[in-house]
Design a protein around this motif. Structure first.
Motif, short mmCIF file in Angstrom:
data_model
loop_
_atom_site.label_atom_id
_atom_site.label_comp_id
_atom_site.label_asym_id
_atom_site.label_seq_id
_atom_site.Cartn_x
_atom_site.Cartn_y
_atom_site.Cartn_z
N ARG A 1 0.85 -1.20 0.00
CA ARG A 1 0.00 0.00 0.00
C ARG A 1 0.88 1.25 0.00
NH1 ARG A 1 -5.07 -0.26 3.78
NH2 ARG A 1 -5.36 -1.98 2.32
N THR A 2 0.62 2.12 -0.92
CA THR A 2 1.46 3.30 -1.09
C THR A 2 0.77 4.54 -0.55
OG1 THR A 2 0.52 3.69 -3.26
CG2 THR A 2 2.52 2.37 -3.17
N GLN A 3 1.56 5.60 -0.43
CA GLN A 3 0.97 6.90 -0.08
C GLN A 3 0.23 7.48 -1.28
OE1 GLN A 3 1.05 8.17 2.88
NE2 GLN A 3 2.40 6.62 3.75
N ALA A 4 0.79 7.25 -2.46
CA ALA A 4 0.17 7.78 -3.68
C ALA A 4 -0.96 6.84 -4.08
CB ALA A 4 1.21 7.86 -4.79
N LYS A 5 -2.15 7.38 -4.11
CA LYS A 5 -3.30 6.53 -4.44
C LYS A 5 -4.16 7.23 -5.47
CE LYS A 5 -3.54 4.29 0.08
NZ LYS A 5 -2.65 5.17 0.84
N GLU A 6 -4.82 6.43 -6.26
CA GLU A 6 -5.76 6.98 -7.23
C GLU A 6 -7.15 6.49 -6.83
OE1 GLU A 6 -4.31 8.03 -10.71
OE2 GLU A 6 -6.02 7.52 -11.98
N VAL A 7 -8.06 7.43 -6.78
CA VAL A 7 -9.43 7.05 -6.42
C VAL A 7 -10.15 6.58 -7.69
CG1 VAL A 7 -11.64 7.88 -5.54
CG2 VAL A 7 -9.50 8.65 -4.50
N ILE A 8 -10.67 5.40 -7.62
CA ILE A 8 -11.43 4.83 -8.74
C ILE A 8 -12.91 5.13 -8.49
CG2 ILE A 8 -11.91 2.73 -10.06
CD1 ILE A 8 -8.93 3.61 -9.97
N ARG A 9 -13.53 5.75 -9.45
CA ARG A 9 -14.93 6.17 -9.27
C ARG A 9 -15.84 5.41 -10.21
NH1 ARG A 9 -14.90 10.88 -6.37
NH2 ARG A 9 -12.82 11.78 -6.13
N ASP A 10 -17.09 5.32 -9.82
CA ASP A 10 -18.04 4.71 -10.74
C ASP A 10 -18.53 5.76 -11.73
OD1 ASP A 10 -20.05 6.21 -9.59
OD2 ASP A 10 -21.08 4.51 -8.66
N VAL A 11 -19.41 5.36 -12.60
CA VAL A 11 -19.82 6.27 -13.67
C VAL A 11 -20.57 7.49 -13.15
CG1 VAL A 11 -19.83 4.57 -15.53
CG2 VAL A 11 -21.84 4.78 -14.04
N SER A 12 -21.07 7.41 -11.91
CA SER A 12 -21.74 8.58 -11.34
C SER A 12 -20.77 9.47 -10.59
CB SER A 12 -22.82 8.12 -10.35
OG SER A 12 -23.75 7.32 -11.00
N GLY A 13 -19.52 9.07 -10.52
CA GLY A 13 -18.52 9.87 -9.82
C GLY A 13 -18.32 9.47 -8.38
N ARG A 14 -19.01 8.46 -7.92
CA ARG A 14 -18.85 8.03 -6.53
C ARG A 14 -17.58 7.19 -6.38
NH1 ARG A 14 -24.56 7.84 -6.57
NH2 ARG A 14 -24.54 5.78 -7.55
N PRO A 15 -16.79 7.45 -5.33
CA PRO A 15 -15.57 6.65 -5.15
C PRO A 15 -15.93 5.19 -4.87
CG PRO A 15 -15.55 8.60 -3.76
CD PRO A 15 -16.93 8.49 -4.32
N VAL A 16 -15.26 4.30 -5.51
CA VAL A 16 -15.48 2.87 -5.34
C VAL A 16 -14.25 2.20 -4.73
CG1 VAL A 16 -15.87 0.68 -6.56
CG2 VAL A 16 -17.12 2.74 -7.24
N ALA A 17 -13.10 2.65 -5.17
CA ALA A 17 -11.88 1.98 -4.71
C ALA A 17 -10.74 2.97 -4.66
CB ALA A 17 -11.54 0.83 -5.66
N GLU A 18 -9.72 2.58 -3.92
CA GLU A 18 -8.50 3.37 -3.83
C GLU A 18 -7.37 2.49 -4.32
OE1 GLU A 18 -8.09 6.69 -0.39
OE2 GLU A 18 -7.32 4.70 0.07
N LEU A 19 -6.70 2.93 -5.35
CA LEU A 19 -5.68 2.10 -6.00
C LEU A 19 -4.30 2.63 -5.63
CD1 LEU A 19 -5.02 -0.13 -8.15
CD2 LEU A 19 -5.11 1.69 -9.87
N SER A 20 -3.47 1.78 -5.05
CA SER A 20 -2.10 2.18 -4.72
C SER A 20 -1.26 2.27 -5.98
CB SER A 20 -1.46 1.14 -3.78
OG SER A 20 -1.90 1.34 -2.47
N MET A 21 -0.61 3.40 -6.16
CA MET A 21 0.21 3.64 -7.35
C MET A 21 1.68 3.51 -6.98
SD MET A 21 -2.16 4.31 -9.55
CE MET A 21 -1.37 5.10 -10.91
N VAL A 22 2.36 2.57 -7.56
CA VAL A 22 3.74 2.32 -7.13
C VAL A 22 4.71 3.24 -7.85
CG1 VAL A 22 3.21 -0.08 -6.62
CG2 VAL A 22 4.20 0.50 -8.83
N PRO A 23 5.80 3.60 -7.19
CA PRO A 23 6.80 4.44 -7.83
C PRO A 23 7.75 3.61 -8.71
CG PRO A 23 7.45 4.02 -5.58
CD PRO A 23 6.12 3.34 -5.78
N ARG A 24 8.53 4.33 -9.46
CA ARG A 24 9.45 3.70 -10.41
C ARG A 24 10.39 2.71 -9.73
NH1 ARG A 24 12.41 8.07 -13.81
NH2 ARG A 24 12.85 8.74 -11.69
#
Lengths: 457, 815
Positions: free
Chosen positions: A16-39
């Motif tokens: 689990r990273t500090q940098a995360k991307e919020v994954i939203r559904d088609v209505s814009g509601r957050p569904v998931a938080e995706l950990s984004m890994v560094p290089r």
């Protein structure tokens, strides 16, 4: 529903990273938080994959079968298959029925991955060794990076073949819909593949290049820019737009094939690379265009989780931008459907992308190369004098013709990768037959092996 | 440095006109007005920070600014602040404290008599000793034996017992019947006529008793370890034999443990450690660590039996047994106990002693003495004769240069820091004292006694900064003075719509200046040198910034700036525990760039050998801009090859490089292994650092190395280090060496600061004698953060390059 935590799945397990991307559904509601890994994490994960030994082939096959079962029926990370499918439908906007169907397709692809992959095996290759020498089918490398698209979960059936062949896999999921890749990789781990055999590395675009450069081979998906970037690369297999077409020659009564034509355009919500986006008609295209429009106009506008949904849904702003784009590209074309509106507002911040049918006035109209993520088709006149040029650069062509010479020429045309003649929808994928060539052609090569001790190796 | 919390100048003025300071010559104008403290740190009214190596006057055991002590005082004041302890009145804290002290004290001690401080307790002990004999029918026993160089305060009785003439001269007759004896000073055998020190002292004591008559002597008083006299431990047989002799003659013994008690020596009381049980123990200082003025006289049972009978002890002090003071003392003892500060005193004290003893190699350092956290460095003119060398020049220099407060007696530098001093702080104290003494040793003899000239504001060291207004006033006068300013600034002054010498008084006023960095692309470098440096040859360095898309911008680098900057760097590195005496490997631009030259000097300053691997950032940026990724990759491999060659064959303790290169090394298994095996500190600087990458480097890749971030700019001639102690989820945060370099984080459209926590574009200012570069809009964005305590301006966090600058795509973070 609580926010799903989609950790990266690295060689050391979930990360689990500090940098995360919020994954939203088609209505814009957050569904998931995706950990984004560094290089740096990517580099270290690739190094771990390189150090790992592949599972023996029979263990791989068994693990793939178990992964298929888990993926299609199991509860993974607390998510039942029903909840997973619902979430994917809400996030991707694909109708729930399409997602469900793809779950089954993916499971089948997983379970049969080794067999499918071996379809590409040269007939001359053998596993047994002889003093006279044999052809061995061997991997071109050890680590494959797969930078996967998010338009359709079915895309994942491809890279699992590499796993079946003994590659270690670094999968970069789409940030639009990472749920499927996450579930699949988790299922593979639970089924027996080591965390250093297949990793899930969500990254931003700048780090994605590191994945391509760091693997021995890479599969990437993208638009023409991506294709151009890797066209000459021998270690990268780029997948671009399908630009799937249908050809109806004058000797064919299109009315007998209207179901197949419409299905080719709108099955899978028109979002797959195998959906037809251009129909070439020898003669007047208008009647066919009107007939297609008439059929597509009846598709309902429903939210993706609805059992009857058949069209894709996107966030309202995105849908309106797509509508605007299509309308601007359609300048000079005759709108048979969708000329006024394409985005149908569902009132919750999302909109259905309704079908669009445009008629253009010549076979080489640039719009025929335009591929959209919903049923959007360009109907063009075609004549023998136009030749094969408008039909080139096509993933799949369905030819509704009885002209055998034409069929022969189409079959010989290398830029038409798949050819269906007769009443076959463009999206038909027969297990064991190539989709865009066999992946094994890219992953493997043959080597002569001669030994005096055949029994030992 | 933070903006002053108070009007420092006004306070100084009032202080001069209203206060009488002990031990301050009338002509002395300097005042250092302390306003706050924390641990071993102090801050004055100007915002300057100090490291306290004295504990004030040898106290502050639990450190400054302890919230628990405040709460103890407030809690007791809320219940009962004070009531008399005379007669039958008492209070709960004093009862508890007395019981606690007797529990800690040597066995013979039976009761406690509270005072307001050590000197009062000494007086009380002297009075009680006489009263003891009086009650026993020996009223003629009034004589007090004390020792030369002993210190027992300056009250009437204690002052008489104090064996230092300076406290007697000019004050008329002292308390009569006091005789001073020779103290045991093993380092000065010349005082004992070749006789054994103890034998000499005992013989003298015997003879004195015979001379005065035992029947006339009430008591002897002494510090078990001479404190103010220079931290002198007597020979092991001294106190036991003294006690034996005194007891044989019915003479009582007072041990003054005002300094030595409560952990200063690593023991609750040092008398037991020295094998002597007195009749009285005098304490104060560490009893409350200075949070309340208080002393305690501990009295042995047989004395108690006598002095408390009949009408009891007549005479007391208003604040005897002060309820709040006792509550504070109880909490102080709790802290000493729970934080194991007695052991800490021994540990840190031994560390200080071990390191400072190396100074004995200097010709004028006679002896370094250490007992727990009491240390004395005795200076001598001549080691053979023991002729003393004044030490009064040492504390001001150490304080001025390093911000470390030490004391001195006439010829000994004295250290007695709070018991909470960390090893890193102790190292800083050692370095500060060592630097000054080592430099003194290197200077011609004739200059040794000369006081250091007072530095001008522009010449103050960067780790001892002046206030921003003071610096600005001096800098504007210098840079815009016709005889001192550079041609560059004097010419631009004509186009300014304000007068820098009148209108620039605060940091915010620097925004009046236009951003001139673009003019530095074609300015003659000679025109950038302030004329005040004179016409003589000056070895200039020129450093450049940019140069990829246009001509580079140039700054002129003068030797004094380089010296001050690198000296400041080094002091910060000391604070951060970066090792000295190790070699440095710098992987970064070494051409017309500040990066590598700074690093090279730092390596030299810190006793290491510099290795350098060059990086041409302009070439890398060109490759990136032109999409030649393969070329960039080959160049990186070329650099890593060189890194490997050095790390394989050489000892390297510090690596200074850029985040991408550090990342590349981390991704190379062999280099990672070499770094983990050899390198103790990794300093990264030059572009932004991803939080997750930093966490990976810290926790997984280089777990044993110290990772230290640096953010800087050639255009403002320097930079700053990452704030210490950041958690994994806190972005790297940087505090500038304010006021020489200051930062603001602004909205680039309005030029106004963005709210704290929000992202804006970084504006940097540089103000020094050799350079003035105000209001420089950097190509970086950052989160605006409040500056660290004791600093000023803004701090910046999570540095990221701007995407475009003046319409041009910015390529940063490539090296």
């Amino acid at each position: 529903m609580a926010l799903l935590r989609l950790d990266a799945l690295g060689p050391g397990g979930p990360y689990r990273t500090q940098a995360k991307e919020v994954i939203r559904d088609v209505s814009g509601r957050p569904v998931a938080e995706l950990s984004m890994v560094p290089r740096l994490y990517v580099r270290r994960a690739l190094a771990a994959l390189r150090r790992a030994e592949a599972l023996p082939p029979d263990e791989r096959t068994a693990a793939l079968a178990e992964a298929a079962r888990l993926f299609a029926t199991g509860t993974i990370d607390g998510l039942s298959v029903e909840r997973y499918e619902h979430a994917v439908a809400r996030v991707s906007g694909l109708p729930l029925s399409v997602v469900r169907q793809t779950t089954g397709t993916l499971a089948t692809g997983l379970a049969g991955a080794y067999g499918f992959a071996c379809q590409a095996r040269p007939r001359g290759s053998r596993d047994a060794s002889t003093a006279a020498g044999t052809a061995r089918w061997i991997r071109r490398g050890d680590v494959l990076s797969a930078l996967v698209a998010g338009n359709h979960p079915g895309v994942h059936s491809q890279w699992v073949e590499a796993l079946a062949l003994g590659y270690r896999l670094a999968v970069r999921p789409s940030r639009r819909e990472p749920l499927s890749a996450h579930r699949l990789v988790t299922a593979l781990h639970e089924a027996g593949f080591g965390t250093d055999h297949v990793v899930l590395l969500p990254t931003d675009h700048s780090t994605a290049d590191e994945l391509v450069a760091g693997g021995d081979l890479a599969i990437v998906y993208g638009d023409d820019t991506v294709l151009d970037k890797y066209r000459s690369a021998t270690t990268v297999l780029p997948h671009g737009p399908g630009r799937v077409k249908i050809l109806v020659t004058a000797d064919t009564d299109y009315t007998r094939h209207l179901d197949t034509i419409v299905d080719s355009i709108a099955a899978q919500a028109g979002a797959a690379c195998v959906n037809a986006t251009a129909v070439f008609v020898e003669g007047d295209p208008a009647p066919l265009a009107e007939a297609i429009a008439g059929r597509l106009a009846t598709l309902p506008s429903l939210p993706p989780e609805h059992a009857e949904a058949a069209l894709p849904v996107r966030p309202l702003d995105e849908a309106r931008n797509l509508e605007k784009y299509v309308h601007s590209e359609a300048a000079g074309a005759t709108a048979r459907l969708g000329g006024d509106t394409i985005a149908a507002d569902l009132g919750d911040g999302s909109a259905v992308l309704r079908p669009a049918v445009f008629q253009v006035d010549r076979a080489d109209a640039p719009q025929t190369r335009l591929e959209m993520p919903f049923p959007c088709v360009w109907i063009a006149p075609w004549s023998r004098s136009d030749g094969l040029a408008p039909l080139r650069d096509t993933l799949t062509l369905t030819a509704l013709t009885s002209d055998r010479d034409l069929v022969t020429r189409l079959l010989d045309e290398p830029t038409i990768r798949n050819l269906h003649v007769g009443d076959h929808p463009t999206h038909i994928l027969t297990p064991g037959l190539p989709h865009d060539g066999y992946l094994g052609e890219f992953l493997m090569r043959s080597k002569t092996f001669t030994t005096t001790e055949p029994a030992t190796i | 440095m933070a903006a002053p919390l108070v009007n420092a100048d006004a306070l100084v003025k009032t202080d001069r006109s209203r206060l009488i300071h002990p031990h301050l010559p009338g002509a002395a104008a300097d005042r250092i007005i302390m306003v706050e403290g924390s641990g071993c740190r102090l801050r004055d009214a100007h915002g300057r920070e100090y490291l306290d190596a004295t504990g004030g006057l040898m106290l502050a055991h639990v450190g400054h600014g302890r919230r628990e002590m405040v709460e103890a005082a407030a809690g007791q004041m809320g219940k009962l602040e004070y009531f008399s302890s005379f007669h039958e009145f008492s209070n709960e804290p004093s009862i508890q404290l007395a019981d606690r002290l007797i529990g800690l004290a040597p066995a013979a001690m039976d009761r406690v008599y509270f005072t307001s401080g050590g000197a009062e307790a000494v007086d009380a002990a002297l009075r009680m000793a006489r009263l003891y004999h009086h009650r026993r029918g020996q009223g003629e026993r009034t004589w007090v034996l004390a020792r030369h160089l002993g210190y027992h305060g300056v009250t009437y009785g204690g002052g008489a017992a104090t064996g230092m003439p300076m406290f007697h001269q000019g004050f008329g007759p002292m308390m009569p019947n006091v005789r001073h004896l020779t103290p045991p000073l093993p380092f000065h055998p010349e005082m004992y006529d070749g006789e054994d020190v103890t034998e000499y002292c005992l013989r003298e004591l015997r003879e004195t008793i015979e001379e005065i008559g035992a029947e006339n002597i009430a008591v002897m008083i002494g510090e078990p370890i001479l404190g103010v006299a220079g931290v002198v431990e007597p020979p092991a047989d001294y106190w036991p034999r003294v006690r034996e002799l005194l007891s044989a003659h019915g003479i009582l013994l007072i041990l003054d443990e005002v300094i030595t008690a409560f952990g200063r020596t690593g023991h609750w009381f040092v008398s037991e450690r020295l094998g002597v049980t007195p009749d009285f123990i005098v304490t104060a200082k560490g009893l409350t660590s200075g949070y309340f003025p208080m002393g305690a006289l501990l009295v042995a049972d047989h004395v108690v039996d006598v002095v408390t009978r009949d009408e009891g002890v007549v005479g007391g002090y208003t604040y005897s047994g002060h309820a709040t003071g006792c509550a504070v003392a109880l909490r102080n003892l709790d802290i000493l106990e729970h934080e194991n500060l007695l052991a800490a005193a021994t540990g840190i004290g031994d560390h200080l002693g071990d390191r400072l003893r190396r100074l004995e190699e200097l010709p004028f350092v006679g002896q370094v003495r250490q007992f727990g956290l009491m240390l004395g460095i005795e200076l001598t003119q001549d080691p053979d004769t023991g002729e003393p060398l004044s030490a009064e020049w040492v504390p001001p220099l150490v304080r001025e240069r390093a911000g470390v407060i030490v004391r001195n007696n006439p010829n000994t530098v004295l250290l007695s820091p709070p018991l909470v001093m960390s090893r890193e702080e102790a190292d800083r104290v050692v370095d500060a004292v060592s630097d000054v003494l080592t430099e003194y040793a290197a200077k011609p003899r004739g200059r040794r006694s000369a006081a250091a000239p007072a530095p001008s504001v522009l010449d103050t060291p960067w780790d001892r900064p002046p206030s921003m207004p003071d610096l600005l006033a001096a800098a504007m006068d210098w840079h815009f003075g016709p005889k001192t300013g550079s041609r560059f600034w004097l010419e631009r002054a004509r186009t300014l719509d304000f007068d820098p010498r009148k209108d620039v008084r605060t940091e915010a006023d620097l925004a009046l200046f236009p951003n001139v960095v673009d003019e530095l692309r074609d300015a003659r470098v000679e025109d950038l040198v302030p004329r005040g440096y004179g016409d003589g040859p000056i070895p200039l360095d020129i450093f450049e910034s940019g140069g990829t898309t246009g001509a580079p911008k140039r700054v002129v680098w003068l030797p004094d700036l380089h010296e001050r900057l690198t000296s400041w760097h080094s002091s910060v590195l000391d604070d951060r525990g970066v090792p000295r005496g190790v070699n440095w490997l710098t992987i970064g631009p070494s051409g017309p760039h500040l990066f590598a030259p700074t690093s090279r000097t730092l390596a030299h300053l810190r006793g290491g050998v510099p290795f350098t691997i060059d990086l041409d950032p302009r070439w890398v940026k060109k490759c990136v801009a032109e999409g030649r990724a393969e070329e960039t990759k080959r160049y990186l491999a070329h650099i890593l090859d060189q890194v490997g060659a050095i790390l394989r064959s050489q000892d390297v303790g510090v690596v200074f490089t850029t985040p991408p290169l550090l990342e590349a090394m981390a991704g190379d298994e062999e280099l990672s292994e070499l770094i983990n095996r050899k390198v103790r500190t990794l300093i990264w600087g030059g572009s932004s650092m991803n939080l997750d990458t930093r966490a990976l480097l810290r926790a997984e890749v280089f777990p044993d190395a110290q990772l230290l971030g640096f953010y800087g700019s050639t255009m403002v001639g320097g930079g700053m280090y990452e704030r210490a102690g950041l958690a994994d989820d806190e972005p790297s945060t940087f505090d500038p060496p304010h006021p020489f370099i200051s930062l603001r984080v602004v909205d680039p459209d309005t030029g106004k600061p963005v709210p704290y926590g929000e992202r804006g574009q970084v504006v940097m200012n540089h103000i020094s004698r050799s350079m003035l570069l105000p209001n420089n809009l950097e190509r970086d964005t950052a989160l605006r953060r409040p500056a660290a305590e004791h600093s000023g301006g803004d701090a910046v966090a999570d540095i990221q390059p701007v995407r475009t600058f003046d319409g041009t795509t910015v390529i940063e973070g490539v090296y």
